[in-house]
Design a protein around this motif. Structure first.
Motif, mmCIF file in Angstrom:
data_model
loop_
_atom_site.group_PDB
_atom_site.id
_atom_site.type_symbol
_atom_site.label_atom_id
_atom_site.label_comp_id
_atom_site.label_asym_id
_atom_site.label_seq_id
_atom_site.Cartn_x
_atom_site.Cartn_y
_atom_site.Cartn_z
ATOM 1 N N SER A 1 -0.422 -3.811 6.387
ATOM 2 C CA SER A 1 -1.354 -3.784 7.522
ATOM 3 C C SER A 1 -2.786 -3.550 7.055
ATOM 4 O O SER A 1 -3.028 -2.834 6.084
ATOM 5 N N TRP B 1 -4.221 -3.749 14.431
ATOM 6 C CA TRP B 1 -3.869 -4.606 13.296
ATOM 7 C C TRP B 1 -3.624 -6.001 13.840
ATOM 8 O O TRP B 1 -2.645 -6.212 14.570
ATOM 9 N N ASP C 1 -2.370 -9.089 12.904
ATOM 10 C CA ASP C 1 -1.529 -9.652 11.838
ATOM 11 C C ASP C 1 -1.830 -11.161 11.666
ATOM 12 O O ASP C 1 -1.946 -11.878 12.626
#
Lengths: 236, 236
Positions: A223, A234, A236
């Motif tokens: 992360s 976060w 992604d």
């Protein structure tokens, strides 16, 4: 090419003013290591809060509240500053408010940066990749210990600056040069290098050897938390 | 045993508050190297002044006035910041008022200390001997560059801290540990170690290689200037 600078204390941060820069906040022992672990284990969002009272107020909003002062958990909190508290079964899908002696204060100091990432040895490679995508000047903001220089955050700054320099980033400030030099000395055995450091010894009294060993491990996490509209997420 | 701490910036100095400590102010390139040279060459007293205008006002009191901003001499001054300006035939028996970008600001920041010494590579052994006589905690205050960390002052701090640690002084802060580590790397060839440092490159543009080489030489001088009633004196 963009440059990388290293700031050894939140107090010095105004001297590095650069509205276009990416700021990486690091507090290896243990705030940013805990935050990175939290996101790897499924935390939804986190808020970094300067004061203890303000942090506790997040309980009413359904947040878990985490924090410490001088390495010890505070009354009324769900957990302290250990990355091991951020177990997937505890934090998955949850929001967390966190307040620590140094790390969250550094986040607050740099909250108006163009972009703010959370850095730790645990996520250093993922972080580096994310930074390279930005292609901007980088300031590594070491949380330090109560605004004083500390070794572990400096070593992280050196490790990151070395990676970025290897990708052509310029080293414009002496603190970046010093951090890299120290990292070169430390990297064969970071744990041994830090044996006499002040915060490590502070934590030793709290019996946190396992925490320290974990926080000094590279690339266990993927992360890269970043600040967006005042909360850490976060993407992604 | 007394301890030795290293403060990387005048801005951080309040964090090291210790009313009983000896403070060593260092600005290797070039203010404190110039001051030490001046006393070795017969200067009577020196005053370190923060502002340019205030410095010039000392002309009326018969002082030589010396100073620079950003490495360059200012209008109306007798000389700038080069140690080579402090020739015996110019300074012997004279009083000097000096104002520089960093060094004199650090002297002003620490003026209320129990004792304040002027340090440079040029007088490091004489200084160390003088400090050992005091048998008190020591804070090395690096002038830095406009309040930022710089390498050359840090190397001096490491060299001095190493000497004091060798005499049993405790190393309580991470900045002292880091400074010693950097000094160990640098001492085989300090000039080469500093080749990429920021201030060295700043001075290179001003064609000051001879100044730099001189300022990085150990133990050419024996004076240990100290602050007494607001003025720098050498009590031989």
């Amino acid at each position: 090419m963009p440059s990388v600078s290293v700031c050894f204390s939140p107090i010095l941060f105004p001297l590095f003013k650069n509205d276009d820069a990416v700021v990486v906040v690091v507090d290896v022992l243990r705030a940013t290591s805990a935050i990175v672990t939290g996101f790897d284990h499924g935390v939804n969002v986190m808020v970094a809060v300067a004061g203890i009272e303000e942090t506790l107020s997040y309980k009413d909003k359904g947040y878990l509240v985490a924090g410490e002062r001088n390495g010890e958990m505070q009354e009324g909190f769900d957990f302290g500053n250990s990355p091991f508290s951020y177990k997937p079964e505890v934090v998955k899908g949850r929001n967390v408010a966190i307040s620590t002696t140094n790390g969250t204060q550094a986040v607050v100091a740099a909250k108006d940066s163009h972009k703010l990432f959370i850095g730790a040895f645990l996520n250093i490679s993922a972080l580096c990749k994310r930074i390279l995508n930005e292609n901007r000047d980088v300031i590594v903001l070491c949380a330090g210990w109560k605004n004083k220089f500390n070794l572990e955050d400096t070593l992280f700054a050196g490790a990151l600056a070395e990676k970025l320099a290897g990708n052509g980033y310029l080293l414009n400030c002496d603190s970046a040069l010093a951090a890299i030099e120290l990292w070169k000395n430390a990297k064969p055995d970071v744990n041994a290098f830090l044996a006499t450091s002040s915060h490590r010894n502070r934590l030793k009294h709290l019996d946190l050897e396992a925490d320290i060993k974990y926080c000094l491990t590279l690339d266990l996490c993927k992360s890269v938390p970043e600040l967006e509209a005042g909360v850490l997420v976060w993407k992604d």
